[in-house]
Design an enzyme around this catalytic site. Structure first.
Site, PDB file in Angstrom:
ATOM      1  N   LYS A  79       0.894  -1.177   0.000  1.00 50.75           N
ATOM      2  CA  LYS A  79       0.000   0.000   0.000  1.00 50.75           C
ATOM      3  C   LYS A  79       0.922   1.214   0.000  1.00 50.75           C
ATOM      4  O   LYS A  79       1.476   1.595   1.033  1.00 50.75           O
ATOM      5  CB  LYS A  79      -0.890  -0.034   1.246  1.00 50.75           C
ATOM      6  N   CYS A 113      13.780  10.264   7.803  1.00 51.34           N
ATOM      7  CA  CYS A 113      13.663   9.851   9.208  1.00 51.34           C
ATOM      8  C   CYS A 113      15.023   9.821   9.867  1.00 51.34           C
ATOM      9  O   CYS A 113      15.110   9.701  11.077  1.00 51.34           O
ATOM     10  CB  CYS A 113      12.969   8.503   9.311  1.00 51.34           C
TER      11      CYS A 113
HETATM   12  P1  NAD Z   1       2.013   8.974   7.760  1.00 51.26           P
HETATM   13  O1  NAD Z   1       2.061   8.310   9.085  1.00 51.26           O
HETATM   14  O2  NAD Z   1       1.129  10.153   7.591  1.00 51.26           O
HETATM   15  O3  NAD Z   1       1.587   7.926   6.612  1.00 51.26           O
HETATM   16  C1  NAD Z   1       2.218   6.674   6.488  1.00 51.26           C
HETATM   17  C2  NAD Z   1       1.216   5.682   5.911  1.00 51.26           C
HETATM   18  O4  NAD Z   1       0.134   5.539   6.816  1.00 51.26           O
HETATM   19  C3  NAD Z   1       0.629   6.118   4.582  1.00 51.26           C
HETATM   20  O5  NAD Z   1       0.595   4.996   3.731  1.00 51.26           O
HETATM   21  C4  NAD Z   1      -0.777   6.586   4.941  1.00 51.26           C
HETATM   22  O6  NAD Z   1      -1.715   6.316   3.925  1.00 51.26           O
HETATM   23  C5  NAD Z   1      -1.114   5.797   6.183  1.00 51.26           C
HETATM   24  N1  NAD Z   1      -1.942   6.533   7.148  1.00 51.26           N
HETATM   25  C6  NAD Z   1      -1.872   7.866   7.436  1.00 51.26           C
HETATM   26  N2  NAD Z   1      -2.764   8.179   8.393  1.00 51.26           N
HETATM   27  C7  NAD Z   1      -3.400   7.031   8.734  1.00 51.26           C
HETATM   28  C8  NAD Z   1      -4.412   6.710   9.676  1.00 51.26           C
HETATM   29  N3  NAD Z   1      -4.951   7.630  10.460  1.00 51.26           N
HETATM   30  N4  NAD Z   1      -4.825   5.433   9.754  1.00 51.26           N
HETATM   31  C9  NAD Z   1      -4.288   4.476   8.971  1.00 51.26           C
HETATM   32  N5  NAD Z   1      -3.331   4.729   8.060  1.00 51.26           N
HETATM   33  C10 NAD Z   1      -2.878   5.986   7.933  1.00 51.26           C
HETATM   34  O7  NAD Z   1       3.545   9.361   7.412  1.00 51.26           O
HETATM   35  P2  NAD Z   1       4.079  10.230   6.191  1.00 51.26           P
HETATM   36  O8  NAD Z   1       3.749  11.658   6.448  1.00 51.26           O
HETATM   37  O9  NAD Z   1       3.714   9.625   4.894  1.00 51.26           O
HETATM   38  O10 NAD Z   1       5.654  10.010   6.359  1.00 51.26           O
HETATM   39  C11 NAD Z   1       6.466  10.796   7.172  1.00 51.26           C
HETATM   40  C12 NAD Z   1       6.718  10.140   8.512  1.00 51.26           C
HETATM   41  O11 NAD Z   1       7.313   8.867   8.315  1.00 51.26           O
HETATM   42  C13 NAD Z   1       7.685  10.912   9.390  1.00 51.26           C
HETATM   43  O12 NAD Z   1       7.211  10.910  10.714  1.00 51.26           O
HETATM   44  C14 NAD Z   1       8.971  10.124   9.271  1.00 51.26           C
HETATM   45  O13 NAD Z   1       9.847  10.261  10.369  1.00 51.26           O
HETATM   46  C15 NAD Z   1       8.450   8.742   9.170  1.00 51.26           C
HETATM   47  N6  NAD Z   1       9.417   7.844   8.583  1.00 51.26           N
HETATM   48  C16 NAD Z   1      10.040   6.962   9.410  1.00 51.26           C
HETATM   49  C17 NAD Z   1      10.996   6.102   8.904  1.00 51.26           C
HETATM   50  C18 NAD Z   1      11.712   5.156   9.813  1.00 51.26           C
HETATM   51  O14 NAD Z   1      12.458   4.341   9.312  1.00 51.26           O
HETATM   52  N7  NAD Z   1      11.520   5.214  11.124  1.00 51.26           N
HETATM   53  C19 NAD Z   1      11.314   6.136   7.533  1.00 51.26           C
HETATM   54  C20 NAD Z   1      10.636   7.033   6.715  1.00 51.26           C
HETATM   55  C21 NAD Z   1       9.690   7.876   7.252  1.00 51.26           C
END
Ligand code: NAD
Length: 492
Positions: free
Chosen positions: A176, A284
């Protein structure tokens, strides 16, 4: 909406138009041009993918591991052939520079390469004669249908922290992608199709919360890998686990670096600037706070301010550009608001990147590199993940003070130290509560054969992505105890 612009799902070896009631626009963040329309697929389409993957699993798990990896060898070659095209797509929908996009795909391919070692990596154990004539063995078997839920900031790489291992171990898979950057995965799935995986082995469903919830709830899906923000990671971890699934959920970060007075200032500045401002801070593993120790304060503050002010910002497809936009206009406004919060809490914006004029890209979502000096260590800006090109400076007197501050933080994704002292480096490595550590390195991103080891609120679960951890996560152990007839074991 032109039908041709709308993205498709890939289910059971077919490209299918979603019956979604809602589509979102996919935007080029440098220009604000619309690149396509992504469906917010209903739960029923995830269920179709899960069902197809469950049926395909019965055959795929029986394909011998040495034969399964032939698909990955093919995939590696196809990814290499299409490397530039995918990198350009990443830059267009995500904003990072073309060099950063190439780096992202290089790490993705590296994971395919490592997963090709599965015939050895998933080997079991055997003990002969645990008692007279009795042997015991442990074998690893795939867990079933597995799924990845990806964030926006690495449209190509994230699924590859998991999927190649899952497939090589004999599982079937659903991806996804982030609804903000779905074009890259659409292209990658065309290449997975070319690699010839049997139908139902790899599936992709576009969407957002409804699709995620369907993944969390579908009984056939046995393991979930999530990467995204901490609140959603916690949600995914708890709901998926409550449904009896294996879940690994990587969350947000607020990464600190320490600059010691004995650091090589020229090298430190260059590396710290790349860490804080590379990928427009949307990584991240981006440095977000620099703790300068004692006399490091003045030279580092001056040098990093100069580096921030002179960074070349623009459209990432231009090879001379060093930093692209943030992901979209709401994100730009959010980052600008957080910079203001920092100033309101008493920090000085010694380099202020708000409202930049980027010639030719006036509609883009740009924030230039920003340096906040004298940030309140207990203020909101020092605790909040900004996810933009903003470096906060906090000044301390000793390395102990710096480590204590780091260990008091909520996250534990990465921490880095810049020094020429082996003793300081050893102390830092030993004492800091974070899973990815850099010594004179600004983005301590593990190679594919090491686990991506976030701690604390940056990770929920036990086994991380990549390498051996992935093999553990995507297999379940089966232990067999065998007693042999006396005649065969020569016991009298
Ligand atoms: P996000 O949490 O908004 O979204 C991630 C995924 O979750 C997406 O596919 C989205 O469709 C889904 N999603 C969003 N809200 C949801 C909900 N309420 N219920 C269910 N699914 C939901 O994150 P983003 O803005 O796409 O990415 C940035 C974040 O990711 C930052 O916090 C970053 O630090 C983190 N990140 C972490 C790593 C790591 O390795 N720890 C790597 C990359 C990014």
């Amino acid at each position: 909406m032109e039908e041709s612009d709308s993205l498709l799902n890939y289910i059971n070896g077919e490209w299918r138009r979603s019956a979604a009631a809602e589509y979102l626009e996919v935007i080029n963040p440098a220009t604000n041009d619309v690149l396509g329309q992504v469906p917010l697929s209903p739960a029923s389409e995830v269920n179709e993918a899960a069902q197809a993957a469950a049926i395909a699993f019965e055959e795929w798990r029986r394909v011998p591991a040495p034969d399964r990896i032939q698909y990955l060898f093919r995939l590696k070659n196809i990814l290499e052939e299409n490397f530039e095209d995918i990198a350009r797509t990443i830059t267009m929908e995500c904003g990072k520079t073309i060099g950063e996009s190439r780096g992202e795909m290089r790490r993705a391919i590296e994971n395919v390469e490592v997963a090709c070692g599965i015939p050895i990596m998933m080997q079991g154990d055997f003990s002969e004669d645990i008692a007279s004539g009795i042997d015991e063995l442990m074998i690893r078997q795939p867990v079933g249908v597995c799924a990845a839920i990806a964030p926006f900031n690495f449209p190509g790489m994230i699924a590859f922290w998991f999927m190649p291992y899952a497939l090589a171990c004999g599982n079937t898979y659903i991806v996804k992608p982030s609804e903000k950057v779905p074009l890259t995965m659409q292209k990658i799935f065309k290449l997975l199709e070319q690699a010839g995986f049997p139908k139902g082995v790899v599936n992709m469903v576009n969407g957002a919360k409804e699709a995620v919830d369907a993944i969390l709830d579908h009984p056939a899906i046995r393991a979930i890998s999530f990467v995204g923000s901490t609140p959603v990671a916690k949600y995914v971890y708890s709901r998926g686990s409550a449904n009896g699934k294996r879940v690994q959920a990587q969350g947000g970060a607020k990464n600190p670096i320490i600059v010691m007075p004995d650091a090589d200032m020229e090298m430190t500045t260059r590396i710290a600037a790349d860490s804080a401002f590379g990928c427009a801070g949307q990584r991240c593993l981006a440095a977000s706070i620099a703790l300068t120790v004692a006399d490091a304060r003045q030279p580092f503050t001056e040098a990093i301010s100069e580096a921030a002010a002179s960074r070349v910002v623009g459209y990432g497809l231009d090879e001379s550009v060093q930093m692209g936009p943030v992901i979209n206009l709401p994100s730009m406004k959010r980052v600008e608001g957080l910079i203001q919060n920092g100033v309101d809490e008493g920090a000085a914006a010694v380099v202020d990147g708000r409202s930049p004029a980027i010639p030719g890209y006036e509609n883009g979502s740009f924030v230039r590199p920003t340096v906040l000096d004298g940030v309140d260590p207990d203020g909101s800006i020092a605790q909040t993940e900004i996810f933009g090109p903003v470096l906060s400076l906090i000044h301390v007197n000793t390395i102990d003070e710096a480590i204590k501050y780091i260990n008091g933080g909520q996250y534990g994704n990465m921490a880095c130290l810049f020094t020429s002292s082996g003793a300081a480096a050893r102390k830092f490595r030993y004492e800091v509560n974070a899973g990815n550590i850099g010594i004179n390195v600004g983005v301590a991103a593990p190679m594919a054969f090491f686990p991506f080891s976030g701690w604390k609120e940056s990770f929920f679960g036990t086994l991380h992505g990549q390498g051996d951890h992935a093999v553990e996560f995507f297999t379940q152990t089966k232990v067999v105890v065998e007693r042999w007839p006396k005649l065969w074991s020569r016991q009298f």
